[in-house]
Design an enzyme around this catalytic site. Structure first.
Site, PDB file in Angstrom:
ATOM      1  N   ASP A 123       0.842  -1.192   0.000  1.00 27.75           N
ATOM      2  CA  ASP A 123       0.000   0.000   0.000  1.00 27.75           C
ATOM      3  C   ASP A 123       0.880   1.246   0.000  1.00 27.75           C
ATOM      4  O   ASP A 123       1.821   1.338   0.787  1.00 27.75           O
ATOM      5  CB  ASP A 123      -0.929  -0.002   1.223  1.00 27.75           C
ATOM      6  CG  ASP A 123      -2.094   0.969   1.060  1.00 27.75           C
ATOM      7  OD1 ASP A 123      -2.384   1.362  -0.091  1.00 27.75           O
ATOM      8  OD2 ASP A 123      -2.701   1.336   2.071  1.00 27.75           O
ATOM      9  N   HIS A 130      -3.547  13.923   1.727  1.00 24.15           N
ATOM     10  CA  HIS A 130      -3.694  12.915   2.783  1.00 24.15           C
ATOM     11  C   HIS A 130      -2.434  12.864   3.652  1.00 24.15           C
ATOM     12  O   HIS A 130      -2.513  12.890   4.880  1.00 24.15           O
ATOM     13  CB  HIS A 130      -3.967  11.539   2.181  1.00 24.15           C
ATOM     14  CG  HIS A 130      -3.958  10.435   3.197  1.00 24.15           C
ATOM     15  ND1 HIS A 130      -4.948  10.295   4.152  1.00 24.15           N
ATOM     16  CD2 HIS A 130      -3.070   9.434   3.442  1.00 24.15           C
ATOM     17  CE1 HIS A 130      -4.680   9.248   4.915  1.00 24.15           C
ATOM     18  NE2 HIS A 130      -3.541   8.714   4.510  1.00 24.15           N
ATOM     19  N   GLU A 196     -10.151   3.879   4.547  1.00 23.79           N
ATOM     20  CA  GLU A 196      -9.328   4.668   3.635  1.00 23.79           C
ATOM     21  C   GLU A 196      -9.819   4.365   2.228  1.00 23.79           C
ATOM     22  O   GLU A 196      -9.795   3.207   1.784  1.00 23.79           O
ATOM     23  CB  GLU A 196      -7.837   4.345   3.800  1.00 23.79           C
ATOM     24  CG  GLU A 196      -7.298   4.842   5.135  1.00 23.79           C
ATOM     25  CD  GLU A 196      -5.779   4.818   5.256  1.00 23.79           C
ATOM     26  OE1 GLU A 196      -5.127   4.075   4.482  1.00 23.79           O
ATOM     27  OE2 GLU A 196      -5.248   5.544   6.118  1.00 23.79           O
ATOM     28  N   GLU A 198      -9.412   4.131  -1.524  1.00 22.39           N
ATOM     29  CA  GLU A 198      -8.242   4.013  -2.396  1.00 22.39           C
ATOM     30  C   GLU A 198      -8.632   3.304  -3.689  1.00 22.39           C
ATOM     31  O   GLU A 198      -9.687   2.677  -3.786  1.00 22.39           O
ATOM     32  CB  GLU A 198      -7.145   3.166  -1.714  1.00 22.39           C
ATOM     33  CG  GLU A 198      -6.776   3.646  -0.321  1.00 22.39           C
ATOM     34  CD  GLU A 198      -5.514   2.989   0.225  1.00 22.39           C
ATOM     35  OE1 GLU A 198      -4.783   2.347  -0.556  1.00 22.39           O
ATOM     36  OE2 GLU A 198      -5.276   3.121   1.436  1.00 22.39           O
ATOM     37  N   ASP A 230      -8.989   0.378   2.692  1.00 21.77           N
ATOM     38  CA  ASP A 230      -7.938  -0.023   3.623  1.00 21.77           C
ATOM     39  C   ASP A 230      -8.414   0.299   5.050  1.00 21.77           C
ATOM     40  O   ASP A 230      -8.105   1.350   5.601  1.00 21.77           O
ATOM     41  CB  ASP A 230      -6.651   0.745   3.274  1.00 21.77           C
ATOM     42  CG  ASP A 230      -5.531   0.486   4.258  1.00 21.77           C
ATOM     43  OD1 ASP A 230      -5.558  -0.555   4.927  1.00 21.77           O
ATOM     44  OD2 ASP A 230      -4.627   1.345   4.347  1.00 21.77           O
ATOM     45  N   ARG A 234      -7.001   3.289  14.026  1.00 21.59           N
ATOM     46  CA  ARG A 234      -6.073   4.402  14.274  1.00 21.59           C
ATOM     47  C   ARG A 234      -5.401   4.330  15.635  1.00 21.59           C
ATOM     48  O   ARG A 234      -4.253   4.786  15.786  1.00 21.59           O
ATOM     49  CB  ARG A 234      -6.816   5.739  14.142  1.00 21.59           C
ATOM     50  CG  ARG A 234      -7.436   5.998  12.800  1.00 21.59           C
ATOM     51  CD  ARG A 234      -6.416   5.976  11.686  1.00 21.59           C
ATOM     52  NE  ARG A 234      -7.051   6.241  10.394  1.00 21.59           N
ATOM     53  CZ  ARG A 234      -6.444   6.035   9.234  1.00 21.59           C
ATOM     54  NH1 ARG A 234      -5.205   5.551   9.194  1.00 21.59           N
ATOM     55  NH2 ARG A 234      -7.069   6.297   8.108  1.00 21.59           N
ATOM     56  N   GLN A 237      -2.755   1.657  15.337  1.00 20.81           N
ATOM     57  CA  GLN A 237      -1.737   2.171  14.405  1.00 20.81           C
ATOM     58  C   GLN A 237      -0.844   3.219  15.073  1.00 20.81           C
ATOM     59  O   GLN A 237       0.391   3.181  14.944  1.00 20.81           O
ATOM     60  CB  GLN A 237      -2.446   2.785  13.193  1.00 20.81           C
ATOM     61  CG  GLN A 237      -1.502   3.347  12.132  1.00 20.81           C
ATOM     62  CD  GLN A 237      -2.268   4.098  11.029  1.00 20.81           C
ATOM     63  OE1 GLN A 237      -3.498   4.180  11.035  1.00 20.81           O
ATOM     64  NE2 GLN A 237      -1.526   4.665  10.092  1.00 20.81           N
ATOM     65  N   TYR A 241       3.265   2.179  15.099  1.00 21.01           N
ATOM     66  CA  TYR A 241       3.840   2.380  13.755  1.00 21.01           C
ATOM     67  C   TYR A 241       5.268   2.906  13.728  1.00 21.01           C
ATOM     68  O   TYR A 241       5.925   2.833  12.686  1.00 21.01           O
ATOM     69  CB  TYR A 241       2.930   3.261  12.899  1.00 21.01           C
ATOM     70  CG  TYR A 241       3.126   4.748  13.076  1.00 21.01           C
ATOM     71  CD1 TYR A 241       2.613   5.407  14.181  1.00 21.01           C
ATOM     72  CD2 TYR A 241       3.838   5.500  12.131  1.00 21.01           C
ATOM     73  CE1 TYR A 241       2.778   6.754  14.345  1.00 21.01           C
ATOM     74  CE2 TYR A 241       4.013   6.854  12.288  1.00 21.01           C
ATOM     75  CZ  TYR A 241       3.485   7.487  13.394  1.00 21.01           C
ATOM     76  OH  TYR A 241       3.676   8.834  13.553  1.00 21.01           O
ATOM     77  N   LYS A 250      -3.629  -2.329  10.415  1.00 25.53           N
ATOM     78  CA  LYS A 250      -4.101  -2.389   9.033  1.00 25.53           C
ATOM     79  C   LYS A 250      -4.378  -3.820   8.567  1.00 25.53           C
ATOM     80  O   LYS A 250      -5.172  -4.026   7.657  1.00 25.53           O
ATOM     81  CB  LYS A 250      -3.022  -1.830   8.095  1.00 25.53           C
ATOM     82  CG  LYS A 250      -2.619  -0.388   8.363  1.00 25.53           C
ATOM     83  CD  LYS A 250      -3.546   0.556   7.652  1.00 25.53           C
ATOM     84  CE  LYS A 250      -2.959   1.956   7.592  1.00 25.53           C
ATOM     85  NZ  LYS A 250      -3.830   2.851   6.833  1.00 25.53           N
ATOM     86  N   THR A 254      -8.614  -5.879   4.341  1.00 26.81           N
ATOM     87  CA  THR A 254      -8.601  -4.895   3.262  1.00 26.81           C
ATOM     88  C   THR A 254      -9.651  -5.355   2.264  1.00 26.81           C
ATOM     89  O   THR A 254      -9.587  -6.499   1.797  1.00 26.81           O
ATOM     90  CB  THR A 254      -7.222  -4.851   2.563  1.00 26.81           C
ATOM     91  OG1 THR A 254      -6.208  -4.619   3.550  1.00 26.81           O
ATOM     92  CG2 THR A 254      -7.163  -3.764   1.505  1.00 26.81           C
ATOM     93  N   GLU A 355      -9.290  12.181   8.721  1.00 31.24           N
ATOM     94  CA  GLU A 355      -9.223  13.536   8.169  1.00 31.24           C
ATOM     95  C   GLU A 355     -10.580  14.231   8.187  1.00 31.24           C
ATOM     96  O   GLU A 355     -10.671  15.421   8.487  1.00 31.24           O
ATOM     97  CB  GLU A 355      -8.703  13.472   6.730  1.00 31.24           C
ATOM     98  CG  GLU A 355      -7.296  12.927   6.606  1.00 31.24           C
ATOM     99  CD  GLU A 355      -7.023  12.509   5.166  1.00 31.24           C
ATOM    100  OE1 GLU A 355      -6.568  13.350   4.388  1.00 31.24           O
ATOM    101  OE2 GLU A 355      -7.295  11.343   4.830  1.00 31.24           O
TER     102      GLU A 355
END
Ligand code: CA
Length: 408
Positions: A123, A130, A196, A198, A230, A234, A237, A241, A250, A254, A355
């Site tokens: 990914d 973003h 997400e 995508e 995706d 959060r 993550q 991360y 993640k 998916t 976001e």
């Protein structure tokens, strides 16, 4: 173009589209490749076996009579083009109608399956809006974009085995989290479950280890495009991360659309990539770095929450593939790589709840009056997409949908 299936001109799955998927009919029928026209699925292996094709029938029938697109992906661009030309002929020329009718199924009567056996899944992070939004939210004391961002398309390796087809429920993931102010990590179901929006690019015509695919050759290996969600936890993550990137936040699921739209169907959607020369990129990332004008819509339950524009992506799919292979990493048939969240400069074009709600500080109000910072159990997220086709027609990319079920 007209088809004997008698569709209105504006149908997004007219003969200009012809996406591939994998379907079965009833309980015991084998999975095989299907092509969608209108609201019907054509059993293309059965039709190819009838003969009357341009000489590739045996190859195509064998590749299509399998439970994934991978055998067809292995045939390479020349065969993909021959197949598409032949499919266009059989769905637009009335003489084929009688022979084909026994092999055409209403969409409502088939089960759609994961269209590819996903080989490797990567990914990327190709939207400047973003990446800068996430930078401001996760790392408010640093520059919004990391120093490497405009020099290479950043990516990470995801989990191929948890890529699921549209319609599959998503179990709320459980894991560790620790907010900056917490004294110690805690464990439990994610409380910041996100999406997400995508596109995913499906790879065929495998390469050998030690070789590269340049930007100009990328279109020979990008078979087609799916819509990709995706799913992202959060809280998990944010705690895990650093320094190796996304992992369990993640890898639980998916989702991809059931239909793979051939790149060839998107020739009218090719656009220039904005901003790629500032600063100039290294030579291996230069070339025919086309973007794709794909319009995405994101719904939570019945409410449209965002309309991201793929044409705004900073990095192109061809540059991502060139970067993915520049170290000599080989490609496998069925490789899948994601664009990264598609976000634009306005709130209504942001492709994640992180976001859209600015990390739950500005909740969204849905049509039923309820509000969301992140997803609740029972929420259904649906992403649809389309692209411009020939003569004002639309190319439908279908949808990817999934419902959140409680943690187990
Ligand atoms: Ca992503």
């Amino acid at each position: 173009m007209k088809t004997w299936l008698d569709l209105p001109d504006e149908h997004p799955f007219g003969p200009q589209t012809l996406p591939y998927g994998v379907f079965s009919v009833g309980q015991d029928s084998p999975r095989r490749v299907g092509v969608r026209v209108g609201d019907h699925v054509i059993d293309v292996a059965a039709v190819a076996a009838l003969g009357g094709d341009p000489g590739d029938g045996p190859h195509l029938a064998a590749a299509w009579a399998t439970p994934s697109l991978n055998a067809f992906l292995a045939l390479g661009r020349e065969k993909w083009a021959i197949a598409r030309e032949w499919l266009t002929e059989i769905v637009t020329n009335d003489v084929h109608r009688e022979a084909m009718l026994p092999h055409v199924y209403p969409l409502a009567e088939v089960t759609l399956h994961l269209p590819i056996e996903v080989a490797d899944y990567v990914d990327f992070y190709a939207s400047e809006d973003h990446a800068s939004n996430v930078g401001q939210i996760f790392r408010p004391d640093n520059a919004a974009l990391p120093p490497n961002w405009k020099h290479l398309p950043i990516g990470y390796h995801g989990r191929a085995g948890t890529v699921v087809v549209s319609g599959t429920d998503v179990v709320r993931p459980t894991g560790q989290r620790k907010a900056p102010g917490d004294p110690a990590p805690t464990f439990g179901p994610s409380i910041r479950l996100d999406i997400e929006a995508e596109l995913g690019y499906v790879v065929g015509d495998a390469t050998e280890i030690g070789t590269r695919v340049g930007v100009d050759a990328a279109a020979d290996h990008i078979f087609g495009v799916v819509i990709l969600n995706d799913w992202s936890a959060r809280d998990i993550q944010a705690w895990e991360y650093v320094p190796l990137g996304p992992f369990l936040g993640k890898s639980f699921a998916t989702s991809i659309s059931a239909w793979v739209t051939p790149l060839e169907a998107l020739s009218h959607a090719r656009v220039a990539v904005p901003g790629q020369q500032a600063p100039p990129v290294l030579p291996y990332l230069q070339g025919d770095a086309f973007g794709l004008d794909v319009h995405v819509e994101v719904r939570i339950n019945t409410t449209v929450v965002s309309r991201p524009e793929h044409s705004a992506m900073y990095w192109s799919p061809a540059q991502m593939l060139a970067h993915l292979t520049v170290n000599g990493a080989s490609l496998r048939n069925g490789d899948l790589y994601g664009s990264g969240t598609i976000s634009g400069p306005t709130r209504e074009s942001r492709g994640s709840l992180l976001e859209l709600t600015w990390n739950a500080t500005e909740p969204l109000t849905l049509d039923d009056g309820s509000t969301r910072g992140f997803l609740e159990d029972g929420d259904t997220v649906t992403m649809t997409a389309w692209a411009p086709g020939p003569d004002g027609a639309r190319i439908g990319l279908g949808e990817v949908t999934g419902t959140i079920v409680p943690a187990r």
